[in-house]
Design a protein around this motif. Structure first.
Motif, PDB file in Angstrom:
ATOM      1  N   GLY B 173       0.791  -1.229   0.000  1.00 59.69           N
ATOM      2  CA  GLY B 173       0.000   0.000   0.000  1.00 59.69           C
ATOM      3  C   GLY B 173       0.824   1.279   0.000  1.00 59.69           C
ATOM      4  N   SER B 174       2.123   1.184   0.240  1.00 59.82           N
ATOM      5  CA  SER B 174       2.992   2.363   0.232  1.00 59.82           C
ATOM      6  C   SER B 174       4.415   1.910  -0.072  1.00 59.82           C
TER       7      SER B 174
ATOM      8  N   THR C  29       4.019   8.275  -0.149  1.00 59.62           N
ATOM      9  CA  THR C  29       3.086   7.229  -0.587  1.00 59.62           C
ATOM     10  C   THR C  29       2.328   6.598   0.573  1.00 59.62           C
ATOM     11  N   VAL C  30       2.749   6.875   1.817  1.00 61.75           N
ATOM     12  CA  VAL C  30       1.998   6.351   2.956  1.00 61.75           C
ATOM     13  C   VAL C  30       0.746   7.213   3.109  1.00 61.75           C
ATOM     14  N   PRO C  31      -0.445   6.620   2.933  1.00 57.34           N
ATOM     15  CA  PRO C  31      -1.677   7.432   2.914  1.00 57.34           C
ATOM     16  C   PRO C  31      -1.814   8.361   4.123  1.00 57.34           C
ATOM     17  N   SER C  32      -1.579   7.833   5.332  1.00 52.59           N
ATOM     18  CA  SER C  32      -1.793   8.656   6.527  1.00 52.59           C
ATOM     19  C   SER C  32      -0.841   9.849   6.561  1.00 52.59           C
ATOM     20  N   ILE C  33       0.416   9.626   6.157  1.00 53.72           N
ATOM     21  CA  ILE C  33       1.384  10.728   6.145  1.00 53.72           C
ATOM     22  C   ILE C  33       1.021  11.738   5.057  1.00 53.72           C
ATOM     23  N   HIS C  34       0.655  11.217   3.870  1.00 48.60           N
ATOM     24  CA  HIS C  34       0.326  12.108   2.756  1.00 48.60           C
ATOM     25  C   HIS C  34      -0.836  13.031   3.108  1.00 48.60           C
TER      26      HIS C  34
END
Lengths: 241, 241, 241, 241
Positions: B173-174, C29-34
């Motif tokens: 996912g990342s 690319t890490v959703p939470s960080i983005h």
């Protein structure tokens, strides 16, 4: 005399017999094979011991003809040969059978001791001796590499234990449990039966993998250098003589 | 004096004590062992610290007798020894215990610091020093190999992220998630907890495996060359003297 | 001037900036960080490109002061520097941003191209250049090793396909499918997602594992020899001058 | 004449044709591809055999022009070339097709024999020949390394069999079954489909992993030394001439 036709045939016959003996020990543990050929395995074992005994007696008998033993007389040369490295291995290959026969020991233990016959193959490979010498010459460096490895293993396992023990208490519940993971990772075997799942655990895991890569390099570098020196030494001897 | 009988016995006693200390730290984390021998571990720790303290004081005491320190007088030589590499390690092995005792610190942190006693083993392996020197001499090349590795890791993980993120969003996912796969593959550990399933992912995976093979070769080639040079240098010194 | 205090600080600042850029591409690319830092990443990208542009312009500007370019005059030396290896890499690191800005390209592709900034690190590691030269010098041997590897891979996969296709049609249903297993085994990665289950398959698998061990040896032997020669050549140069 | 423009184009055309042939054998086994392009694969096979036949006949035809065959006359030189290593490989690449056509053999077997065309690539890589020579020169040492490996494998598998056969009778039920685990561990492949679960089993497993690490070092050390010597020999020849 070594090198002539019958002598070479004798050597190849023995190499074949030793190989068959090892194969027998291995295959005997397969239940289906054991049930079908139990009698055959027993007969083969007795025949093998008989042949190895004949080989042993013959080698003791011809000992006085060896150039290096000739000076000690017929009895002294045979005694000296009997306590040499290869003669003791030959004795170890047959002794358990006779001891079990005389003392009525359990045959189960005997089976494992039959694997010692593998050592008889060493007589036929000069390169195996060279390798043994390289490993022996570099033993201090190899022990040091092992020490570094153990140090890394303990540090890696301790770190992983603190990182994962709450997330996976049944897998990383103690440092010895974490060491099973540590060894599989540092040696790059990587079974995957135990893997870190936390972020900190994965970061520690990544560093351990990279260190494992470096740890491969230590014994290889040591042994490669050892081989190179062994070859140089041999060339030096050739140049001199 | 080094090399005589009592001195060697003293060395072996200390090596054994250090090994037992490391074993205690490791085994103490196994719940069943900890519960049964908690008092024993505590007594062993106190006795160990006492013995290591005696060792430390003795080594400081005899420092003026060392050939390399003699010129500095009784006080100067002891001070100079106290700030040497091995004396600091010996101090680090016992200091946490006394600090925790005086300041009433948490014993949990203490346990990990006890692993520093492992470093005391370095005194007894000359080969370990050689290895350290080889690694130090080749540090630039090793850092460069690490950089190449990181570059490959980032490219491989980015590629795999784009190839697999729709097929396995919970695993790729990342890019950081894909890097866990990338490290396990490039170092040939290969846990198998995360593997590509798409055709493009498997093709990228195959190339990464082959590159991982090549990456093994870099540190090994560097260290093997380093060992060879170290050996040559030592031979050169021997030939000269 | 290279080597002095401000110049070194400038180098370290750039190394840090490049590292942060790579980290940004990966972490974005890490959703939470983005989601939390989308604006921050955007600002950081613009600032980075601005700084890299200043660096690029400055390097072009001071090109005539380089000893190797001085003879070509103020314009010629700058043009010659602009087409040099490192100048092109510096250009590649910033060009995609300006192109995307001018042409209104998709930002997704841009993100991957930002990884090219990693190549800017090459300027700071002389050892990386040595490695590149070793790999280049041994390219013929490495290609031959790759060919042998591919030959083995195809033979192993074909054998495994015929051994396992009836037992595991969904895993070994074609030679390309078996090649995924073959690569994982020959490179000793060993994910374990696909393993042989038949007796013949396991026997083929065992032979492939042993061959994989030998295949490791080829690139390592080639590169270790290459490093040794490179070191010797450098020493030869030192001895001569 | 070798080295000129048309000759090089001819070589590259053949390399491409051989590569396509291997790709065809591999891809033909994918059911979806086979169903769609069955006729295409058949035509390509016939065209390939025709071209390889032309190549074979041409090479026989020009044999008298080779410097090393010139002395034997038009017939003798062609016969001598026909029994040379590369001519036999060229024959093997086309013979199965004609035999199957004449004798009406099963086409399934034919498919595998087509992989022999891979050997035709050997003609184009001089480095591959060097490697072959290194492996041949070190064959005694490599056989000895294999023997040591087999000895370790048998001892490791026997130990693991006795440690795990009661805990996991379906996985470690016989020594041959344990050997599958042993090979995967000693070669550091580590599939993880079979792993020890008992304490004794894990301790044996840990030792086997460390020995596996050492076993990697043997063939690598042997081949690295072999490469170094091969390079030295070549340099010696260059210096002399």
């Amino acid at each position: 005399a070594p090198g002539d036709r019958p002598s070479q045939a004798f050597d190849w016959f023995l190499i074949g017999l030793i190989t068959l003996n090892i194969a027998a020990v291995v295959l005997e543990t397969v239940p289906s094979i054991h049930d079908d050929f139990a009698a055959g395995f027993h007969v083969f074992e007795i025949v093998s011991v008989a042949l190895f005994t004949v080989e042993y007696v013959l080698r003791i008998w011809v000992a006085p003809e060896h150039a290096s033993f000739r000076q000690y007389g017929p009895v002294g040369s045979r005694l000296r040969y009997a306590v040499s490295f290869f003669a003791l291995i030959d004795l170890l290959a047959i002794l358990p059978f006779y001891l079990a026969f005389l003392l009525g020991l359990d045959l189960r233990v005997l089976r494992v001791l039959r694997l010692l016959r593998f050592l008889k193959l060493m007589r036929y490979s000069a390169a195996m001796m060279t390798m043994q010498r390289v490993v022996y010459d570099e033993r201090r460096a190899l022990v040091a590499a092992l020490l570094i490895m153990l140090g890394l293993l303990i540090v890696a396992s301790t770190g992983m234990y603190y990182a994962e023990r709450h997330a996976q208490p049944e897998r990383f519940g103690s440092i010895p449990a974490a060491m099973w993971w540590g060894l599989a990772t540092l040696t790059t075997v990587g079974y995957g039966d135990i893997v870190p799942v936390t972020l900190v655990g994965k970061m520690i895991g990544g560093i351990v993998m990279l260190l494992g890569l470096g740890m491969f390099a230590l014994p290889i570098g040591i042994l490669a250098t050892g081989f190179t020196q062994e070859v140089k030494r041999r060339e030096f001897v050739v140049t001199r003589s």
